[in-house]
Motif scaffolding. Structure first.
Motif, PDB file in Angstrom:
ATOM      1  N   VAL A  84     -14.441  60.037  93.114  1.00 26.14           N
ATOM      2  CA  VAL A  84     -14.414  61.373  92.532  1.00 26.14           C
ATOM      3  C   VAL A  84     -15.615  62.118  93.100  1.00 26.14           C
ATOM      4  CG1 VAL A  84     -14.640  62.700  90.406  1.00 26.14           C
ATOM      5  CG2 VAL A  84     -13.238  60.631  90.447  1.00 26.14           C
ATOM      6  N   PHE A  85     -15.354  63.286  93.672  1.00 29.80           N
ATOM      7  CA  PHE A  85     -16.402  64.003  94.398  1.00 29.80           C
ATOM      8  C   PHE A  85     -17.059  65.057  93.520  1.00 29.80           C
ATOM      9  CE2 PHE A  85     -13.472  62.303  97.468  1.00 29.80           C
ATOM     10  CZ  PHE A  85     -14.294  61.837  98.476  1.00 29.80           C
ATOM     11  N   GLN A  86     -18.207  65.507  94.014  1.00 28.19           N
ATOM     12  CA  GLN A  86     -18.940  66.551  93.296  1.00 28.19           C
ATOM     13  C   GLN A  86     -18.077  67.787  93.118  1.00 28.19           C
ATOM     14  OE1 GLN A  86     -22.663  67.294  95.142  1.00 28.19           O
ATOM     15  NE2 GLN A  86     -23.202  68.976  93.802  1.00 28.19           N
ATOM     16  N   ARG A  87     -17.484  68.217  94.239  1.00 32.03           N
ATOM     17  CA  ARG A  87     -16.523  69.320  94.147  1.00 32.03           C
ATOM     18  C   ARG A  87     -15.147  68.733  94.348  1.00 32.03           C
ATOM     19  NH1 ARG A  87     -17.092  73.494  98.198  1.00 32.03           N
ATOM     20  NH2 ARG A  87     -15.140  74.077  97.224  1.00 32.03           N
ATOM     21  N   PRO A  88     -14.340  68.728  93.298  1.00 30.68           N
ATOM     22  CA  PRO A  88     -13.032  68.078  93.420  1.00 30.68           C
ATOM     23  C   PRO A  88     -12.191  68.725  94.523  1.00 30.68           C
ATOM     24  CG  PRO A  88     -13.178  69.361  91.390  1.00 30.68           C
ATOM     25  CD  PRO A  88     -14.547  69.333  91.981  1.00 30.68           C
ATOM     26  N   VAL A  89     -11.574  67.874  95.330  1.00 26.85           N
ATOM     27  CA  VAL A  89     -10.681  68.377  96.369  1.00 26.85           C
ATOM     28  C   VAL A  89      -9.262  68.227  95.867  1.00 26.85           C
ATOM     29  CG1 VAL A  89      -9.978  68.168  98.760  1.00 26.85           C
ATOM     30  CG2 VAL A  89     -12.309  67.573  98.108  1.00 26.85           C
ATOM     31  N   LEU A  90      -8.649  69.343  95.496  1.00 31.06           N
ATOM     32  CA  LEU A  90      -7.286  69.301  94.985  1.00 31.06           C
ATOM     33  C   LEU A  90      -6.361  69.987  95.975  1.00 31.06           C
ATOM     34  CD1 LEU A  90      -8.246  70.185  91.343  1.00 31.06           C
ATOM     35  CD2 LEU A  90      -7.608  67.948  92.226  1.00 31.06           C
ATOM     36  N   LEU A  91      -5.139  69.474  96.032  1.00 32.43           N
ATOM     37  CA  LEU A  91      -4.184  70.036  96.977  1.00 32.43           C
ATOM     38  C   LEU A  91      -3.617  71.343  96.427  1.00 32.43           C
ATOM     39  CD1 LEU A  91      -2.255  66.805  97.969  1.00 32.43           C
ATOM     40  CD2 LEU A  91      -4.379  67.714  98.887  1.00 32.43           C
ATOM     41  N   LYS A  92      -3.120  72.157  97.335  1.00 28.01           N
ATOM     42  CA  LYS A  92      -2.570  73.459  96.933  1.00 28.01           C
ATOM     43  C   LYS A  92      -1.182  73.272  96.338  1.00 28.01           C
ATOM     44  CE  LYS A  92      -5.221  75.916 100.394  1.00 28.01           C
ATOM     45  NZ  LYS A  92      -5.205  76.504 101.733  1.00 28.01           N
ATOM     46  N   ARG A  93      -1.157  72.639  95.202  1.00 28.64           N
ATOM     47  CA  ARG A  93       0.085  72.390  94.478  1.00 28.64           C
ATOM     48  C   ARG A  93      -0.229  72.436  92.994  1.00 28.64           C
ATOM     49  NH1 ARG A  93       2.102  67.568  98.435  1.00 28.64           N
ATOM     50  NH2 ARG A  93       0.926  68.368 100.172  1.00 28.64           N
ATOM     51  N   SER A  94       0.769  72.206  92.177  1.00 33.28           N
ATOM     52  CA  SER A  94       0.531  72.210  90.729  1.00 33.28           C
ATOM     53  C   SER A  94      -0.294  70.986  90.342  1.00 33.28           C
ATOM     54  CB  SER A  94       1.860  72.195  89.990  1.00 33.28           C
ATOM     55  OG  SER A  94       2.491  70.951  90.161  1.00 33.28           O
ATOM     56  N   ALA A  95      -0.874  71.037  89.154  1.00 38.21           N
ATOM     57  CA  ALA A  95      -1.653  69.899  88.659  1.00 38.21           C
ATOM     58  C   ALA A  95      -0.797  68.633  88.692  1.00 38.21           C
ATOM     59  CB  ALA A  95      -2.141  70.188  87.247  1.00 38.21           C
ATOM     60  N   LEU A  96       0.434  68.771  88.192  1.00 37.24           N
ATOM     61  CA  LEU A  96       1.338  67.620  88.148  1.00 37.24           C
ATOM     62  C   LEU A  96       1.624  67.088  89.554  1.00 37.24           C
ATOM     63  CD1 LEU A  96       3.120  65.948  86.144  1.00 37.24           C
ATOM     64  CD2 LEU A  96       4.988  67.483  86.751  1.00 37.24           C
ATOM     65  N   ALA A  97       1.868  68.020  90.491  1.00 34.68           N
ATOM     66  CA  ALA A  97       2.199  67.611  91.856  1.00 34.68           C
ATOM     67  C   ALA A  97       1.020  66.912  92.528  1.00 34.68           C
ATOM     68  CB  ALA A  97       2.646  68.811  92.678  1.00 34.68           C
TER      69      ALA A  97
END
Lengths: 242, 234
Positions: A84-97
Motif C-alpha cells: 500500500v503506497f503513500q499515494r494510492p494508485v487506483l485505476l481509472k475505473r469504479s471502486a468495485l472495478a
C-alpha cells in the motif's frame, strides 16, 4: 469475511532476510549494508527522518527495485505479498472495478470476483461508493480502497509505505484499524511512518534508519524506552536528525 | 462570387437528392478510411504500448523513426505500396493494385505511425504512474499492456481520431494505388481533385463540404462518447 480468513493460513510465513542490502543511485549510496531478518507475523514499523531510506527499503524488500548490493532472500517459499503506497494508485475505473481487477490478476474465478469485491468494500466502509469512479474518491476513501484491494489479495506479508501521511485523523484511524485487522489475519507487516505516536500504537518491533543505514532493529518497547543509539534517542525526543 | 453560392447549393442538392454516385463515393471513402484506421489501430495500439514499456537497444532510433513517419508524405506511401503491389512487385500476385484493398493498405501505412507514436507517449506517461502498483500486483509487462491501454482509453480515442483525420484527408496515396476509377476506387478526395481539374468547381466544392461534414460528424460522435466517459470516470 470469516470464510476469507480461513482460506490461506499456513502455519508460518517464510522468514525474510535482507543480506548486506545496498542501493546506489548515480554514485550516491542511498542505502548501504543493511542486514536484518523478519519472521513471525509481527508488525514492524520503519522509522527515521526524511531521506533515511524508508521507502527505498520497502521497495527493495517487496521486489519493486533490484538492489545494487546484497540480496533479498526468503527462507522458504516466497509468500504472497501486497503493498500500500503513500499515494494510492487506483485505476481509472469504479471502486468495485478496481477490486475485481485485482482479483482477476490474482486468478480468482470470474463468478466469485464481484461477491468478494463487494464484501471487501463493505468491510472497509466503502459499500455505498462501489460504482463511483475510484479517482474522485477522497484521499481517505482512496487509501481505504487500496487497503481493500490489498485485503483481497490475501497477502502473508504486507508492505505499507507511509500510508497515512496525507490523511486526516479519522482516515488515519481507519488505516490503523485495517493494519490491525491484517495482523489478526496472520499477515506480517512492514510499515514505514514518520509519526511516532502511530509507531507507538502499532509497533511490535521497530527498524530505525538514518542516512541510509540501519541503526536499530529492536522490540518496540525497548526502542521507545531505551534506544541504543544517540540518533534514535534524539529522534524520539523530537529533535531534528539526519 | 456566384460560383461559391452555387457550390453550397450544389452540395445541398447532392445531399438532399441522395445522388447515387455521390452516395457510392461517400460510402467507399468511409469504408476505406475506417477499415484503414481500424486495422492500423489494432496493430499500432499494442505496438505503441510495447514500445512504451520495453527498453532495448535501438529503441531510441525506433521512437524517432516512428515520430518522423508521422509526417510521411502520402504520395510517398502511395508510391511504396504501388511498387509493392504492381504486377512486377513482390506482392503483385495478389492483384490488389487499383482496388479499394490497395487503398486500405496505403492508408494503414500512413495512419499506423501516428497512432503508434502517440500511443507510446500516452502509455509511457500512464505507466510512470501505475508502474509500482502494477508490479506490486505481480503483473508482467505483457499483461500491463491491456490495462494501460484501457486506462488511457480517453486519450487514445483522440489519437485514433487523429489517425482517422489523416486517412480521410489524404489524396496522394489513394490516387496512386487506387487510380480514381469511377465506381470502383473513386473516393471523396480523388473526386474533388478530378472535378477541380475538370473545372467543375461547384461540384468539387460541394464534395469538399460533404467531406468536411462527414469528418465533423465522426469527431462529434467520438467527442460525445469521450465526454460521457470522462464525466462518469471523473
Amino acid at each position: 469475511m470469516n470464510d476469507m480468513l480461513q482460506v490461506h493460513t499456513p502455519a508460518s510465513i517464510a522468514p525474510l532476510e535482507l543480506d548486506g542490502l545496498g542501493f546506489t543511485h548515480r554514485g550516491q549510496p542511498l542505502l548501504s549494508d543493511l542486514s536484518l531478518r523478519l519472521d513471525g507475523c509481527r508488525r514492524t514499523l520503519v522509522l527515521g527522518p526524511n531521506g533515511a531510506g524508508k521507502s527505498l527499503l520497502m521497495r527493495l524488500a517487496h521486489g519493486l527495485l533490484p538492489p545494487t548490493h546484497g540480496r533479498v532472500r526468503w527462507q522458504g517459499e516466497v509468500p504472497r505479498q501486497a503493498m500500500v503506497f503513500q499515494r494510492p494508485v487506483l485505476l481509472k475505473r469504479s471502486a468495485l472495478a478496481n477490486l475485481t481487477y485485482a482479483l482477476a490478476v490474482h486468478g480468482t474465478p470470474r463468478l466469485r470476483r464481484r461477491t468478494l469485491a463487494r464484501q471487501a468494500l463493505e468491510r472497509f466502509g466503502l459499500g455505498a461508493l462501489a460504482h463511483r469512479p475510484a479517482r474522485v474518491l477522497s484521499g481517505g476513501e482512496q487509501q481505504r480502497l487500496a487497503l481493500a484491494r490489498a485485503w483481497l489479495l490475501e497477502p502473508r506479508m504486507l508492505f505499507l509505505d507511509e500510508p497515512t501521511s496525507a490523511l486526516d485523523p479519522a482516515a488515519i484511524k481507519a488505516v490503523e484499524d485495517a493494519v490491525t485487522d491484517f495482523h489478526w489475519r496472520g499477515t506480517r507487516i512492514l510499515m514505514s511512518t514518520h509519526d511516532l505516536h502511530q509507531a507507538r500504537r502499532l509497533a511490535d518491533e521497530v527498524i530505525f534508519l538514518c542516512g541510509g543505514r540501519l541503526l536499530e532493529h529492536s522490540p518496540a518497547e525497548r526502542f521507545f524506552t531505551a534506544p541504543a543509539t544517540p540518533q534514535a534517542a534524539a529522534f524520539l525526543r523530537g529533535e531534528l536528525v539526519w | 462570387m456566384p460560383q461559391h453560392d452555387s457550390a453550397f447549393a450544389t452540395a445541398l442538392a447532392l445531399i438532399l437528392d441522395l445522388d447515387p454516385t455521390l452516395l457510392g463515393i461517400v460510402v467507399l471513402s468511409l469504408q476505406v478510411s475506417l477499415s484503414a484506421v481500424l486495422i492500423a489501430a489494432l496493430l499500432a495500439l499494442p505496438l505503441g504500448a510495447a514500445l512504451a514499456l520495453w527498453r532495448f537497444p535501438g529503441r531510441g532510433v525506433l521512437v524517432v523513426a516512428l515520430n518522423a513517419l508521422m509526417g510521411l508524405p502520402p504520395v510517398v506511401a502511395g508510391l511504396a505500396v504501388y511498387l509493392l503491389l504492381s504486377r512486377a512487385g513482390p506482392l503483385g500476385e495478389l492483384g490488389l493494385l487499383f482496388t479499394p484493398g490497395a487503398m486500405v493498405v496505403a492508408q494503414v501505412l500512413l495512419v499506423l505511425p501516428i497512432i503508434a507514436a502517440l500511443t507510446r507517449q500516452q502509455v509511457e506517461e500512464l505507466h510512470l504512474e501505475y508502474r509500482e502498483q502494477l508490479r506490486s500486483l505481480g503483473l508482467s509487462r505483457l499483461r500491463m499492456i491491456p490495462t494501460l491501454l484501457w486506462d488511457a482509453r480517453l486519450g487514445l480515442m483522440t489519437v485514433v481520431l487523429a489517425g482517422f483525420g489523416r486517412a480521410s484527408a489524404e489524396v496522394g496515396a489513394v490516387m496512386i494505388v487506387g487510380g480514381n476509377i469511377d465506381g470502383v476506387t473513386r473516393v471523396m478526395t480523388t473526386a474533388i481533385v478530378l472535378e477541380t481539374s475538370k473545372g467543375n468547381l461547384p461540384l468539387a466544392l460541394g464534395l469538399g463540404i460533404v467531406l468536411l461534414g462527414l469528418v465533423g460528424l465522426v469527431n462529434a460522435a467520438a467527442h460525445l462518447v469521450g465526454e460521457t466517459a470522462r464525466r462518469r470516470l471523473g
